[in-house]
Scaffold this motif. Structure first.
Motif, mmCIF file in Angstrom:
data_model
loop_
_atom_site.group_PDB
_atom_site.id
_atom_site.type_symbol
_atom_site.label_atom_id
_atom_site.label_comp_id
_atom_site.label_asym_id
_atom_site.label_seq_id
_atom_site.Cartn_x
_atom_site.Cartn_y
_atom_site.Cartn_z
ATOM 1 N N LEU A 1 1.031 -1.394 0.000
ATOM 2 C CA LEU A 1 -0.117 0.051 -0.005
ATOM 3 C C LEU A 1 0.930 1.291 0.083
ATOM 4 O O LEU A 1 1.761 1.349 0.607
ATOM 5 N N LEU B 1 -3.258 4.619 -1.116
ATOM 6 C CA LEU B 1 -4.114 5.043 -0.179
ATOM 7 C C LEU B 1 -4.653 6.699 -0.570
ATOM 8 O O LEU B 1 -3.648 7.510 -1.035
ATOM 9 N N TRP C 1 -3.403 -0.393 8.710
ATOM 10 C CA TRP C 1 -3.285 -0.921 7.505
ATOM 11 C C TRP C 1 -2.344 -2.065 7.450
ATOM 12 O O TRP C 1 -2.819 -3.192 6.873
ATOM 13 N N ALA D 1 -7.839 2.201 0.608
ATOM 14 C CA ALA D 1 -6.624 1.405 -0.146
ATOM 15 C C ALA D 1 -7.418 1.047 -1.459
ATOM 16 O O ALA D 1 -8.040 0.095 -1.615
ATOM 17 N N HIS E 1 -1.718 -1.244 -4.143
ATOM 18 C CA HIS E 1 -2.751 -0.313 -3.907
ATOM 19 C C HIS E 1 -2.117 1.061 -3.595
ATOM 20 O O HIS E 1 -1.050 1.034 -3.265
ATOM 21 N N TYR F 1 -1.457 -5.149 4.867
ATOM 22 C CA TYR F 1 -0.659 -4.630 4.098
ATOM 23 C C TYR F 1 0.511 -4.240 4.351
ATOM 24 O O TYR F 1 1.029 -4.011 5.406
ATOM 25 N N VAL G 1 3.194 -1.306 4.250
ATOM 26 C CA VAL G 1 2.893 0.298 3.897
ATOM 27 C C VAL G 1 4.298 0.752 3.199
ATOM 28 O O VAL G 1 5.402 0.664 3.990
#
Length: 387
Positions: A335, A379, A349, A384, A377, A354, A356
Motif C-alpha cells: 500500500l 491510499l 493498514w 486502499a 494499492h 498490507y 505500507v
C-alpha cells in the motif's frame, strides 16, 4: 559513464548467488517455520560461529568434509581455521563440550548458511542455507524414527507435500564383508559392483559363490520398504549385519505406525555421501522432481580420536531445494501512502495485512508513483484503492 559500467561488480564466483526479493523473504520465513516446528518437539536452538579452529571443525565426523572446507589463518591466534561446510559437526561439538553435563537425550536445532569448496553435478551451489536437528546421547530405533518423522512433518509444514523417504544402511556392506572375513581388496570390488547395481560384477568381484549370492541378495532388497525388509530378513547375514538389518526393520515399523501412507523405500547398499553415518540413514524427496530435500541419519557425535563420542541422529533440510519444491505463498499487498500521512496510521493498514510503503519524496500522481514502486494499492481519500 553509462549505467552499465559497474555491471561487472554483480558477477559472483561459480556456485554463489544473491538471493533477491521475494526469495530471500521466502527462505527466511521457511527457516522460521522449521525452527518453530523443532521447538514444538523440544529441540532447543544453538548458534555456532561461521568459522572455528580447524582441529575442532574437522575432527570426528567432520573429517569426511575436510576436502570441502575453506581454510584461513586466524590473524589473532595464528592458528588455522575452517569455514563451516556443514553445521551438524558444530552442533555435535557443542553437545560434547559446552553441553556435556546436560541430561540425555539432548535435543538441539540450528539454522544458518554453509559454504563448500565445490558443488556437484546435482547440486552446483556452494553456499546454501541449512536447518536441522540433532538428537544426541541415545541409540534406539525410536530416536531414528523420530528424526525421519520430524523431517517429514517439517517439510509439510513449510509447504512441501507428497513426500517419499529412502532409508539406507551405509555400514551394512562393510559389516557383511567383515563378518565373512572378506579382504579390503574384495570389499572394494564389491562396492564398485554394487554402486553400478551390477549383479554380474558382484559374481566376478567375490571369490566365493555363497558370498556373491549374499551380496546380490542385498542389492535385490532395494525398493519398497515392506518387500525389502522381508528380503533382508530372509538372508543369512553375519551377526553384526543381521543386527543392523533388524534395526532398520524396527525403524520402518515405527514410521509406518505413525505415517501409514508415507511412501518408504530402502537401499541397503547405498553409502555415497553418507561417509560419516554409522547406522540407519535417510533422504527425503518430493514425489515431483526427485530433488533431495533433507538428509539425515545416525552418527557418532564428538571426537572418537580423543575418546569422546556419543550416539546421535538427526537431519538437515536444504532450504534451496525446499523452496524450489514448494508453492510460493501469496505476495503481501503493498500500500502506497503519500507524504504527510501520520506514522502511526501505518499500523491500521498493517493490521489488515498490507506492507505500507511511505512516500519520502513528493509525487504529483499517487497512482503512478505507487505503480512505479510495485505497489498493489494506493491510499486515496482514506481508502486502499487497488491499482
Amino acid at each position: 559513464m553509462t549505467s552499465n559500467d559497474n555491471d561487472h561488480r554483480g558477477l559472483l564466483p561459480a556456485g554463489l548467488a544473491d538471493l533477491l526479493p521475494p526469495d530471500a523473504a521466502r527462505e527466511a520465513r521457511a527457516i522460521d517455520i522449521a525452527i518453530e516446528r523443532f521447538a514444538a518437539f523440544g529441540y532447543e536452538r544453538v548458534k555456532p560461529p561461521l568459522v572455528e579452529f580447524e582441529e575442532s571443525l574437522l575432527g570426528g565426523p567432520g573429517a569426511a568434509l575436510a576436502s570441502q572446507t575453506f581454510r584461513l589463518m586466524d590473524p589473532v591466534s595464528q592458528r588455522m581455521m575452517g569455514v563451516r561446510p556443514d553445521m551438524t559437526v558444530q552442533v555435535a561439538r557443542i553437545a560434547v563440550t559446552r553441553l556435556k553435563h546436560e541430561p540425555r537425550p539432548l535435543r538441539l536445532s540450528y539454522g544458518g548458511n554453509v559454504i563448500r569448496v565445490r558443488g556437484s553435478a546435482l547440486k552446483p551451489e556452494r553456499q546454501f542455507a541449512q536447518v536441522g536437528t540433532e538428537l544426541i546421547g541415545v541409540d534406539s530405533a525410536e530416536a531414528d524414527a523420530e528424526a525421519v518423522l520430524l523431517a517429514v512433518e517439517t517439510l509439510r509444514t513449510i509447504g512441501v507435500s507428497d513426500l517419499t523417504v529412502d532409508l539406507n544402511l551405509p555400514t551394512l556392506v562393510a559389516a557383511v564383508a567383515n563378518g565373512l572375513n572378506q579382504p579390503d581388496e574384495t570389499l572394494g570390488r564389491l562396492r564398485r559392483a554394487l554402486d553400478r547395481k551390477d549383479e554380474g560384477g558382484i559374481a566376478k568381484a567375490a571369490d566365493d559363490t555363497k558370498v556373491a549370492a549374499l551380496f546380490a541378495g542385498l542389492l535385490r532388497a532395494a525398493g519398497p520398504a515392506d518387500k525389502g525388509i522381508a528380503q533382508l530378513g530372509a538372508l543369512d547375514l553375519p551377526e553384526a549385519a543381521a543386527a543392523e538389518a533388524a534395526r532398520l526393520a524396527d525403524v520402518v515399523k515405527l514410521i509406518v505406525a505413525a505415517e501409514p501412507d508415507l511412501p518408504l523405500t530402502i537401499d541397503p547398499v547405498e553409502y555415497r555421501g553418507l561417509e560419516y553415518q554409522t547406522g540407519v540413514s535417510f533422504s527425503v524427496f518430493a514425489l515431483k522432481g526427485r530433488e533431495e530435500l533433507a538428509r539425515g541419519g545416525r552418527y557418532s557425535a564428538g571426537y572418537p580420536e580423543d575418546g569422546v563420542s556419543e550416539p546421535a541422529t538427526g537431519f538437515t533440510v536444504y532450504m534451496d531445494a525446499v523452496l524450489a519444491a514448494s508453492e510460493p505463498p501469496p505476495e503481501r499487498p503493498r500500500l502506497y501512502v503519500g507524504m504527510g500521512t501520520r506514522w502511526d496510521d501505518a499500523a491500521l493498514w498493517q493490521a489488515k495485512g498490507y506492507a505500507v510503503v511511505r512516500a519520502v519524496v513528493a509525487a504529483p500522481e499517487p497512482r503512478t508513483e505507487a505503480k512505479r514502486l510495485r505497489c498493489s494499492h494506493a491510499l486515496i481519500d482514506g481508502q486502499a484503492v487497488p491499482l
